[in-house]
Enzyme design. Sequence first.
Site, PDB file in Angstrom:
ATOM      1  N   GLY A  46       8.260  -3.674  -9.325  1.00 22.25           N
ATOM      2  CA  GLY A  46       7.412  -2.941  -7.948  1.00 22.25           C
ATOM      3  C   GLY A  46       5.950  -3.194  -8.159  1.00 22.25           C
ATOM      4  O   GLY A  46       5.195  -2.440  -7.495  1.00 22.25           O
ATOM      5  N   HIS A  53      -3.611   4.450 -14.200  1.00 22.22           N
ATOM      6  CA  HIS A  53      -4.703   4.410 -13.213  1.00 22.22           C
ATOM      7  C   HIS A  53      -5.005   5.998 -12.797  1.00 22.22           C
ATOM      8  O   HIS A  53      -5.737   6.089 -11.788  1.00 22.22           O
ATOM      9  CB  HIS A  53      -4.466   3.481 -12.061  1.00 22.22           C
ATOM     10  N   ASP A  59       0.747   8.704  -7.925  1.00 22.87           N
ATOM     11  CA  ASP A  59       1.736   9.579  -7.508  1.00 22.87           C
ATOM     12  C   ASP A  59       2.500  10.179  -8.729  1.00 22.87           C
ATOM     13  O   ASP A  59       2.339   9.546  -9.967  1.00 22.87           O
ATOM     14  CB  ASP A  59       2.713   8.957  -6.404  1.00 22.87           C
ATOM     15  N   GLN A 102       1.302   2.267 -13.039  1.00 20.19           N
ATOM     16  CA  GLN A 102       0.037   2.137 -12.325  1.00 20.19           C
ATOM     17  C   GLN A 102      -0.193   3.045 -11.178  1.00 20.19           C
ATOM     18  O   GLN A 102      -1.165   3.236 -10.644  1.00 20.19           O
ATOM     19  CB  GLN A 102      -0.225   0.670 -11.727  1.00 20.19           C
ATOM     20  N   ARG A 107      -3.851  10.268   0.464  1.00 18.88           N
ATOM     21  CA  ARG A 107      -2.917   9.986  -0.416  1.00 18.88           C
ATOM     22  C   ARG A 107      -2.182  11.134  -1.168  1.00 18.88           C
ATOM     23  O   ARG A 107      -0.836  11.180  -1.352  1.00 18.88           O
ATOM     24  CB  ARG A 107      -3.412   8.940  -1.683  1.00 18.88           C
TER      25      ARG A 107
HETATM   26  N1  APR Z   1      11.033  -2.342  -4.315  1.00 23.88           N
HETATM   27  C1  APR Z   1      10.507  -2.974  -5.569  1.00 23.88           C
HETATM   28  N2  APR Z   1       9.102  -3.694  -5.288  1.00 23.88           N
HETATM   29  C2  APR Z   1       8.684  -3.685  -3.991  1.00 23.88           C
HETATM   30  C3  APR Z   1       9.136  -2.843  -2.780  1.00 23.88           C
HETATM   31  C4  APR Z   1      10.413  -2.135  -3.124  1.00 23.88           C
HETATM   32  N3  APR Z   1      10.932  -1.554  -2.057  1.00 23.88           N
HETATM   33  N4  APR Z   1       8.409  -3.028  -1.877  1.00 23.88           N
HETATM   34  C5  APR Z   1       7.224  -3.893  -2.298  1.00 23.88           C
HETATM   35  N5  APR Z   1       7.464  -4.286  -3.710  1.00 23.88           N
HETATM   36  C6  APR Z   1       6.705  -5.051  -4.390  1.00 23.88           C
HETATM   37  C7  APR Z   1       5.845  -6.254  -3.904  1.00 23.88           C
HETATM   38  O1  APR Z   1       6.773  -7.169  -3.742  1.00 23.88           O
HETATM   39  C8  APR Z   1       4.647  -6.249  -4.839  1.00 23.88           C
HETATM   40  O2  APR Z   1       5.018  -7.114  -5.637  1.00 23.88           O
HETATM   41  O3  APR Z   1       5.819  -4.089  -5.023  1.00 23.88           O
HETATM   42  C9  APR Z   1       4.609  -4.868  -5.394  1.00 23.88           C
HETATM   43  C10 APR Z   1       3.479  -3.860  -5.054  1.00 23.88           C
HETATM   44  O4  APR Z   1       2.129  -4.642  -5.483  1.00 23.88           O
HETATM   45  P1  APR Z   1       0.993  -4.119  -5.079  1.00 23.88           P
HETATM   46  O5  APR Z   1       0.733  -3.542  -3.908  1.00 23.88           O
HETATM   47  O6  APR Z   1      -0.310  -5.104  -5.495  1.00 23.88           O
HETATM   48  O7  APR Z   1       0.738  -2.712  -6.011  1.00 23.88           O
HETATM   49  P2  APR Z   1       0.507  -2.628  -7.550  1.00 23.88           P
HETATM   50  O8  APR Z   1       1.107  -3.976  -8.371  1.00 23.88           O
HETATM   51  O9  APR Z   1       1.091  -1.249  -8.007  1.00 23.88           O
HETATM   52  O10 APR Z   1      -1.020  -2.678  -7.570  1.00 23.88           O
HETATM   53  C11 APR Z   1      -1.817  -2.455  -8.603  1.00 23.88           C
HETATM   54  O11 APR Z   1      -3.865  -2.211  -7.478  1.00 23.88           O
HETATM   55  O12 APR Z   1      -5.323  -1.425  -5.917  1.00 23.88           O
HETATM   56  C12 APR Z   1      -4.623  -1.249  -7.047  1.00 23.88           C
HETATM   57  O13 APR Z   1      -5.004   0.598  -8.350  1.00 23.88           O
HETATM   58  C13 APR Z   1      -4.014   0.260  -7.546  1.00 23.88           C
HETATM   59  O14 APR Z   1      -2.373   0.755  -9.246  1.00 23.88           O
HETATM   60  C14 APR Z   1      -2.769  -0.098  -8.035  1.00 23.88           C
HETATM   61  C15 APR Z   1      -3.012  -1.633  -8.695  1.00 23.88           C
END
Ligand code: APR
Length: 232
Positions: free
Chosen positions: A172, A106, A91, A88, A58
Amino acid sequence: MPDTKIVVISGAGISAESGLATFRDSGGLWEGYNIEDVASPQGWQENPRKVLEFYNLRRKKAAEVQPNEAHKALADLEDDFEVVIVTQNVDDLHERAGSTDVIHLHGELRKARSVKDEALVTDIGSDPIHLGDLAEDGSQLRPHVVWFGEMVPMIEFGAKEVSEADILIVVGTSLVVYPAAGLIEYTKPNIPKYIIDPAEPQLFNLDGWVHYKEKAGSGVKKLIKKLKKEHS
Ligand code: APR
């Protein structure tokens, strides 16, 4: 206008257009890895080498990519508003885009800490952590990230910022991981709330929210243009 405070809650989706995988989208990180194996204290006990490899990868990827238009637009927003980013993400793309006030709920990939003393944190840049790499107290270094089942010490700082927001922007994040997802409950009543995500927000009542159903790059720019116009 400088009196208007904008708080941004960001997640993996804001870094997707930079080339970093999200967690729960199709092809996301949790499709290729078992969360318990690489992001939990149990996983660390059972196979620390695997955990270190996961975060080393990562960290390497994060160092290879660049902030995208969404990160940059949020950094530029500081010209006109007080802006705090509560992310969250582990990076550093918000900082590299120029944002000056970033709370990492996080943790951060570019930091490591002692397994015995969580206050003993050290900058490692984009270097890998290996078994046998020791903190100042002689104990093994681990990634400075919050694993499932661990406390989120920065949450109270995030909650304070959200409670002071005049405008809230969520971008996001699937908002399924707590306590981060609960931050949206801390707003003052009736402030404008925007969510930018190409997917339908699943888990909460959208009353009072404006949804920009698009990717972060275009959605953030569009929203910021509107906010600047309204507040000029
Ligand atoms: N622009 C905006 N949003 C996007 C894009 C994009 N180009 N591509 C995907 N998404 C959205 C998805 O639709 C989703 O709602 O980003 C979101 C990503 O969700 P997750 O993968 O669940 O990520 P996140 O919410 O940051 O996860 C939270 O979970 O495992 C952990 O610790 C890790 O900090 C992380 C936490």
